[in-house]
Design a protein around this motif. Sequence first.
Motif, mmCIF file in Angstrom:
data_model
loop_
_atom_site.group_PDB
_atom_site.id
_atom_site.type_symbol
_atom_site.label_atom_id
_atom_site.label_comp_id
_atom_site.label_asym_id
_atom_site.label_seq_id
_atom_site.Cartn_x
_atom_site.Cartn_y
_atom_site.Cartn_z
ATOM 1 N N ALA A 17 1.235 20.787 -1.883
ATOM 2 C CA ALA A 17 2.208 19.787 -1.469
ATOM 3 C C ALA A 17 2.351 18.755 -2.588
ATOM 4 C CB ALA A 17 1.736 19.112 -0.189
ATOM 5 N N SER A 23 2.181 15.676 -2.499
ATOM 6 C CA SER A 23 1.151 14.637 -2.424
ATOM 7 C C SER A 23 -0.072 15.003 -3.255
ATOM 8 C CB SER A 23 0.749 14.377 -0.972
ATOM 9 O OG SER A 23 0.251 15.557 -0.371
ATOM 10 N N ASP A 67 9.863 19.730 -2.330
ATOM 11 C CA ASP A 67 9.561 19.193 -1.003
ATOM 12 C C ASP A 67 10.611 18.212 -0.484
ATOM 13 O OD1 ASP A 67 7.278 20.693 -1.261
ATOM 14 O OD2 ASP A 67 5.909 18.990 -1.378
ATOM 15 N N VAL A 110 4.897 10.215 0.430
ATOM 16 C CA VAL A 110 4.909 11.596 0.912
ATOM 17 C C VAL A 110 3.961 11.775 2.090
ATOM 18 C CG1 VAL A 110 4.491 13.986 0.260
ATOM 19 C CG2 VAL A 110 5.658 12.475 -1.332
ATOM 20 N N VAL A 111 2.734 11.252 1.996
ATOM 21 C CA VAL A 111 1.785 11.474 3.094
ATOM 22 C C VAL A 111 2.174 10.692 4.345
ATOM 23 C CG1 VAL A 111 -0.136 12.067 1.562
ATOM 24 C CG2 VAL A 111 0.069 9.713 2.421
ATOM 25 N N GLN A 140 4.374 13.070 6.339
ATOM 26 C CA GLN A 140 3.994 14.477 6.478
ATOM 27 C C GLN A 140 3.883 14.846 7.953
ATOM 28 O OE1 GLN A 140 0.324 14.709 4.345
ATOM 29 N NE2 GLN A 140 -0.916 13.967 6.024
ATOM 30 N N SER A 170 -5.325 10.143 5.111
ATOM 31 C CA SER A 170 -4.640 10.225 3.816
ATOM 32 C C SER A 170 -4.321 8.840 3.279
ATOM 33 C CB SER A 170 -3.356 11.044 3.951
ATOM 34 O OG SER A 170 -3.656 12.375 4.298
#
Length: 181
Positions: A7, A9, A41, A83-84, A87, A97
């Motif tokens: 990913a 991240s 992504d 990004v996290v 998710q 995260s």
Amino acid sequence: LPAAPMAASEYFETLTETAFTATPEQLDAAIAQARTAAERDRKSLPAPVVAALDQRLAQIADHRARMARADLALASVEAYRLVVSVQPAGPIPVEVSLLDYAGFRYDADLKAQPPRWDDAVQAADFAAQQWARISPRVTNADLRDRFSAALTEMAAAAKARDPGPAAEVVTRELDMVDQLE
């Protein structure tokens, strides 16, 4: 068989962790991997996150051009956070995260010259907020107590502007995040 692509991240995490030590060529490779993964992504990310991620990628390129390693690390860790934060729910809660994010940000603040103490205090505060959300779900009492203590120490070391204890405790915090994962 080649490994499945990670990913985005994960690539931003790697870039953040290596920003201070990588050779220029290694930085370029890590940035290219993060950019490729972000491009791949982006279709699964909300439009505002894509726009913010594009800003971070532009900052990363600018900081790389100037070899501003601390700024590059901080822009990369902010891309990681973006990004996290969106998710899909998985085996690792987003708060875990974000504890990683806070530790990476705090560490980059310490490595900056001069250290960015005010931002380190904010990173420690952010970590404490995430911990307040997730700690009731941590069933290992020893880990829960050690993590709580580490976050208290992170805040105190940043407020005291004490680099030795700050560096030691953020290493512990990041190791414990791995245990939480």
